[in-house]
Design a protein around this motif. Structure first.
Motif, PDB file in Angstrom:
ATOM      1  N   HIS A   1     -15.775   1.731  95.929  1.00 38.87           N
ATOM      2  CA  HIS A   1     -14.883   2.874  96.111  1.00 38.87           C
ATOM      3  C   HIS A   1     -13.460   2.591  95.627  1.00 38.87           C
ATOM      4  O   HIS A   1     -12.579   3.449  95.725  1.00 38.87           O
ATOM      5  CB  HIS A   1     -14.859   3.285  97.588  1.00 38.87           C
ATOM      6  CG  HIS A   1     -16.214   3.588  98.148  1.00 38.87           C
ATOM      7  ND1 HIS A   1     -16.988   4.635  97.685  1.00 38.87           N
ATOM      8  CD2 HIS A   1     -16.942   2.969  99.127  1.00 38.87           C
ATOM      9  CE1 HIS A   1     -18.132   4.664  98.369  1.00 38.87           C
ATOM     10  NE2 HIS A   1     -18.126   3.665  99.232  1.00 38.87           N
TER      11      HIS A   1
ATOM     12  N   SER B   1     -26.781   2.342  98.272  1.00 38.58           N
ATOM     13  CA  SER B   1     -25.545   2.119  99.030  1.00 38.58           C
ATOM     14  C   SER B   1     -25.757   1.160 100.191  1.00 38.58           C
ATOM     15  O   SER B   1     -25.379   1.437 101.341  1.00 38.58           O
ATOM     16  CB  SER B   1     -24.974   3.455  99.545  1.00 38.58           C
ATOM     17  OG  SER B   1     -24.578   4.261  98.470  1.00 38.58           O
TER      18      SER B   1
ATOM     19  N   GLU C   1     -18.409  -1.613  99.649  1.00 36.66           N
ATOM     20  CA  GLU C   1     -17.072  -1.057  99.848  1.00 36.66           C
ATOM     21  C   GLU C   1     -16.221  -1.200  98.589  1.00 36.66           C
ATOM     22  O   GLU C   1     -15.346  -0.387  98.318  1.00 36.66           O
ATOM     23  CB  GLU C   1     -16.393  -1.758 101.025  1.00 36.66           C
ATOM     24  CG  GLU C   1     -17.000  -1.415 102.378  1.00 36.66           C
ATOM     25  CD  GLU C   1     -16.976   0.088 102.653  1.00 36.66           C
ATOM     26  OE1 GLU C   1     -15.935   0.730 102.397  1.00 36.66           O
ATOM     27  OE2 GLU C   1     -18.011   0.616 103.099  1.00 36.66           O
TER      28      GLU C   1
END
Length: 456
Positions: A390, A121, A387
């Motif tokens: 998601h 991540s 980002e």
């Protein structure tokens, strides 16, 4: 339905008496005599043996002999170079002090690097990457185009050396560039396990102080597939974290046969002489040229790039397969050969290889090939922004994806290098190139029934 489809297909394949010009480095067990390792040696951590995850005796001693430089510790990898790359990235970014910081990678990063970034991540800065004049593939970093402002927040850089096609670059200069900025270097040296084997081969990045170097022994040395080695600098402050992650991500029951194969390959590496190799390499090059094939020599003597004026690389590969010669990869322009490390006493059918090459019938000059352009390479810097991960995704026909962002990497395989990274915008040029590549016979991970997954 055949109850043993893999075995049946293998038998059919070997009934053709195939000749290997592809990985793994044992080339159908004709190089290095892996058959000396008996299958009964496939044992586990019984009394008198050792434990891979807590080595104290024979595994510890064998791993000690893997060392190629006094500044490093070396360890077997039984999950391939992928396990070493993922463990290095996750081990380092597991530290709180690096939370929120991006990682720098080259555009020819293998998909295992991209996968590790997603699991960790972290955002990624895609380094501006030059393209080779020989293979027209990504080759080296363009230092002049790097954004120094972005580098101020970078603590780790993952570099590919050599590239898949055996092309090297001034790795010492690049490592020093990042060291001067206190940036750790992880080197994906998957295709350079044989580097430094003799002075005629390129130097490994181990000679220039890289912090972590991961090598796929199985690709070029006589070791079983999935067998690799990781070298970690002794003074690397993340050494223990990387080793801990290796223990987590690899099997709790590592194969003794894989470790024996690695030990066998290391002995081969240390005792290898290259006289036979270069003599036979010259013979093969001469024979290929006699067939009016163009032969491009790259930095790594183990790799040859061949092409035909009237064939695409895909077509040339099929002609070779028709004669039982199997190659590493092909594309719109050329075929990549991975040569064996020929040596005294090997069992490689070299004379038969020359005869088969001599019997190949290539098309006449009036033949019009469908040879298209290579996939257009993006050499500019860029970003992978987690980002996007998601957001909701949908499947869309490749023809109607212009303007959308890719929800997963689009990866020609081989070589396994993303053509489009996750989050990058799909352009009309990309669509046209991908459709032509598929039409020419190329295989692409991330494209299913001419559709790809994109962000809504």
């Amino acid at each position: 339905m055949n109850n043993k489809p893999i075995l049946a297909h293998m038998k059919n394949h070997f009934n053709r008496q195939p000749i290997s010009l592809h990985v793994p480095g044992h080339h159908y067990n004709t190089i290095g005599r892996l058959d000396k390792l008996d299958y009964c040696y496939d044992v586990t951590e019984i009394e008198g043996m050792d434990d891979y995850h807590h080595p104290e005796t024979i595994i510890k001693d064998s791993e000690y002999q893997l060392s190629r430089h006094e500044s490093y510790i070396s360890k077997f990898l039984v999950g391939g170079t992928t396990s070493g790359i993922v463990s290095s990235i996750l081990g380092i970014f597991n530290h709180r002090q690096l939370a929120g910081y991006p990682i720098a990678v080259m555009r020819n990063a293998h998909k295992s690097i991209i996968n590790a970034i997603q699991v960790a991540s972290v955002n990624a800065y895609i380094l501006p990457t030059k393209v080779s004049n020989i293979t027209h593939e990504y080759s080296s970093i363009d230092l002049l185009k790097i954004d120094e402002t972005i580098l101020k927040n970078i603590h780790v850089a993952v570099l590919t050396y050599p590239n898949y096609y055996g092309e090297t670059y001034n790795i010492e200069e690049i490592i020093n560039f990042f060291r001067e900025r206190n940036i750790i270097t992880i080197i994906d040296e998957a295709h350079g396990a044989h580097f430094d084997i003799t002075p005629q081969f390129p130097e490994s990045s181990l000679q220039f102080g890289a912090d972590v170097v991961i090598q796929s022994y199985h690709k070029t040395l006589p070791a079983f597939t999935m067998s690799s080695v990781i070298h970690i600098k002794e003074d690397n402050k993340y050494k223990d974290a990387i080793l801990r992650m290796l223990s987590i991500l690899q099997s709790s029951s590592p194969s003794y046969l894989l470790m024996l194969g690695l030990e066998h390959a290391q002995y081969f590496y240390k005792t290898y002489e290259d006289k036979v190799f270069f003599y036979q390499r010259a013979q093969l090059i001469e024979k290929l040229k006699e067939k009016n094939l163009d032969v491009s020599v790259v930095d790594d003597p183990l790799k040859l790039v061949i092409s035909s004026e009237n064939d695409t690389g895909f077509q040339l590969s099929k002609r070779l397969c028709e004669h039982g010669i199997y190659t590493e990869l092909s594309n719109e322009k050329f075929v990549l050969l991975v040569l064996p490390l020929w040596h005294n006493g090997d069992r490689y059918p070299f004379d038969d290889l020359l005869k088969r090459v001599d019997s190949i019938q290539l098309p006449h000059s009036e033949f019009v090939s469908s040879n298209g352009d290579l996939l257009l390479k993006n050499t500019e810097h860029g970003f992978i922004d987690i980002e996007y991960a998601h957001q909701d995704t949908i499947w869309r026909s490749l023809r109607h994806c212009e303007g959308y962002r890719a929800a997963e990497p689009i990866v020609p395989y081989p070589p396994g290098i993303p053509y489009v990274l996750q989050g990058e915008v799909i352009t009309d040029v990309i669509i046209t190139s991908l459709m032509q590549y598929i039409e020419d016979g190329g295989k692409i991970h991330g494209v299913y029934n001419h559709a790809i997954r994109v962000y809504e």
